[in-house]
Design an enzyme around this catalytic site. Structure first.
Site, PDB file in Angstrom:
ATOM      1  N   GLY A  91      76.158  23.676  92.201  1.00 46.88           N
ATOM      2  CA  GLY A  91      76.322  22.430  92.936  1.00 46.88           C
ATOM      3  C   GLY A  91      75.069  22.062  93.709  1.00 46.88           C
ATOM      4  N   THR A  92      74.393  23.071  94.258  1.00 49.39           N
ATOM      5  CA  THR A  92      73.157  22.817  94.993  1.00 49.39           C
ATOM      6  C   THR A  92      72.090  22.236  94.080  1.00 49.39           C
ATOM      7  OG1 THR A  92      73.589  24.536  96.639  1.00 49.39           O
ATOM      8  CG2 THR A  92      71.289  23.924  96.284  1.00 49.39           C
ATOM      9  N   GLN A 132      83.789  19.672  97.982  1.00 50.46           N
ATOM     10  CA  GLN A 132      85.017  20.149  98.622  1.00 50.46           C
ATOM     11  C   GLN A 132      86.271  19.413  98.168  1.00 50.46           C
ATOM     12  OE1 GLN A 132      85.548  22.765 100.472  1.00 50.46           O
ATOM     13  NE2 GLN A 132      83.404  23.380 100.588  1.00 50.46           N
ATOM     14  N   SER A 154      80.801  21.330  92.434  1.00 52.03           N
ATOM     15  CA  SER A 154      80.502  22.748  92.244  1.00 52.03           C
ATOM     16  C   SER A 154      81.769  23.476  91.820  1.00 52.03           C
ATOM     17  CB  SER A 154      79.960  23.345  93.550  1.00 52.03           C
ATOM     18  OG  SER A 154      79.520  24.664  93.359  1.00 52.03           O
ATOM     19  N   ALA A 155      81.733  24.141  90.674  1.00 49.59           N
ATOM     20  CA  ALA A 155      82.943  24.697  90.067  1.00 49.59           C
ATOM     21  C   ALA A 155      83.619  25.765  90.907  1.00 49.59           C
ATOM     22  CB  ALA A 155      82.612  25.264  88.688  1.00 49.59           C
ATOM     23  N   HIS A 156      82.853  26.592  91.621  1.00 46.63           N
ATOM     24  CA  HIS A 156      83.499  27.680  92.352  1.00 46.63           C
ATOM     25  C   HIS A 156      84.289  27.188  93.556  1.00 46.63           C
ATOM     26  CE1 HIS A 156      79.838  27.350  94.821  1.00 46.63           C
ATOM     27  NE2 HIS A 156      80.504  27.981  95.766  1.00 46.63           N
ATOM     28  N   CYS A 168      76.973  32.393 115.203  1.00 45.13           N
ATOM     29  CA  CYS A 168      77.100  33.847 115.115  1.00 45.13           C
ATOM     30  C   CYS A 168      77.166  34.333 113.671  1.00 45.13           C
ATOM     31  CB  CYS A 168      78.348  34.305 115.861  1.00 45.13           C
ATOM     32  SG  CYS A 168      78.274  34.039 117.630  1.00 45.13           S
TER      33      CYS A 168
END
Length: 460
Positions: A69-70, A177, A194-196, A320
């Site tokens: 996707g990136t 998303q 993005s497939a994942h 964090c």
């Protein structure tokens, strides 16, 4: 062990697993070749493209598969900017875009271009009118995610797309998303996924470019995927990605209703059982499976470790958990707390019993972490309040500066101030957010010998 981080990576869908195994046997050959094995591989690739295009809402010849996707985002922005370079070199985007968009914008600026970030409200959504105000005569491309990856807020894509069309500016939508839940409405020009994120295998992205959009692929020319995604296609993974996208779409209507009810329960119970908590993101216009809340006086990393120890896999948008040690740009843009931030994103099939157990465990875990960090507890007011106080929190990471502020605010009279000295970048966000939650006045930030001085006036 309940896995509540589907927004990072959804578990592999059973249909994706079946399709992947089948394609490993049938789709190993080069789909560009004319012999039997190549033709068989080409049929699989064409079928996958048709299925993905149907889910996206575009023509098959408008969609290409990428290695992630990136990569799709990088290629989409670079190609659109290059294709419209005669118009100008200005890029418009929201302040809460995924880091892949922000990194591309930064690289574009370093190469001599410019970009404008459109601010968002406390819900995380842009105002369409404000977005329209960021469009200029030299704007070559606009970017707006369909839904936010950290807080789940859906963006007004259709409204912004219409405004971009009126201005003659193409709009790229990062739909990573939301794509598993349904097509993106509105007249977008480019779209990435993005497939994942929807239960497909990692390493497969997609880029759709509408016919008529000026687009010039960057980098060395390739013969595959219309020259927009060079390299040999990972055909088994592509087949699995398309199959899983179709499968999750078939389940989406029912699962959206069920998971939205579970998320609504989390939103309400967390607010009831955990003190000093803020549920962030739009309560209505949001993804059905995602909820994010911020707990005052809690260290995000410790909280996530404790929840993991109790068997729950969740994530955080706080500094964090970031390798950069910087506050989340999304939470910062929204003006909410960056520390003590928990994102729960439920995968398809999440059991109600797992959510109930999470809600039973969470209050105790938060209380334990707060006690360990020395968070303030209600105490009687000081009989002799002082006129003003200075709290030295230099060298101490958030949420400690906020905890120290909360401990002493009751020691000054109404109208007096507390000045917090801090050199943690997160304090610049967390102290004003604490003031809003506690209905105290944030006077502002002043220079100091080290770090900054944050001035707070007691109102009640």
């Amino acid at each position: 062990m309940p896995y509540f981080d589907a927004a990072s990576a959804a578990p592999l869908h059973p249909v994706a697993r079946q399709a992947l195994l089948a394609a490993l046997d049938e789709g190993w050959a080069d789909p560009a070749r004319l012999y039997r094995e190549g033709r068989r591989a080409r049929l699989l690739l064409d079928a996958a493209r048709e299925a993905a295009a149907d889910a996206v809402g575009c023509r098959p010849d408008e969609l290409v598969f990428t290695s992630s996707g990136t990569t799709a985002v990088h290629a989409g922005i670079a190609g659109a900017l290059s294709g419209r370079r005669r118009v100008g070199r200005h890029l418009a985007l929201s302040a809460v875009e995924h880091s892949s968009v922000l990194h591309t914008a930064a690289a574009h600026e370093a190469a001599g271009g410019s970009f404008t970030e459109v601010p968002v409200g406390r819900s995380g959504a842009v105002d369409p009118a404000a977005y329209a105000g960021a469009l200029r005569p030299d704007t070559a491309l606009a970017c707006l995610q369909s839904a936010n990856h950290e807080v789940g807020t859906e963006q007004p894509v259709a409204e912004v797309a219409a405004l971009c069309a009126d201005a003659g500016v193409p709009l790229l939508v990062d739909a990573a998303q939301s794509l598993g839940w349904g097509p993106v409405a509105g007249g977008w020009s480019l779209l990435t996924g993005s497939a994942h994120k929807w239960g497909g295998p990692a390493g497969v992205g997609l880029l759709a470019v509408r016919k008529g959009v000026r687009f010039a692929p960057q980098g060395p020319a390739g013969e595959r995927e219309s020259g927009r995604a060079p390299g040999f296609e990972n055909l088994p993974a592509i087949v699995a990605a398309a199959a899983s996208l179709r499968a999750v779409r078939d389940e989406a209507a029912g699962e959206a209703v069920r998971l939205r009810a579970l998320v609504d329960r989390i939103r309400s119970v967390v607010a009831e059982r955990v003190g000093d908590v803020e549920v962030v993101g739009d309560p209505e216009r949001r993804l059905p499976h995602l909820v994010t809340f911020s707990c005052l006086y809690v260290d995000g990393e410790t909280l996530l470790h404790e929840l993991d120890r109790h068997g729950f896999s969740v994530s955080s948008g706080s500094s964090c958990t970031s390798s950069t040690l910087e506050p989340s740009h999304v939470l910062k843009a929204m003006g909410v707390l960056s520390e003590g931030n928990v994102r729960v994103s439920l995968p398809v099939g999440t059991a109600e019993a797992d959510v109930d157990r999470f809600l039973e465990v969470l209050p105790g875990v938060v209380a334990e972490v707060r006690e360990r960090l020395g968070a303030p507890v209600p105490t009687p007011p000081s009989p002799a309040p002082v006129a003003s106080l200075v709290v030295d929190a230099l060298g101490r990471r958030c949420p400690i500066p906020v905890i120290e502020l909360a401990k002493v605010i009751g020691e000054v009279p109404v109208g007096a101030t507390v000045t917090v000295l801090a050199d943690d970048e997160a304090a610049r966000l967390d102290i004003p957010a604490w003031c809003e939650m506690r209905e105290q006045e944030y006077v502002g930030e002043e220079p100091a010998d080290r770090g900054s001085a944050y001035v707070v006036r007691r109102l009640s």
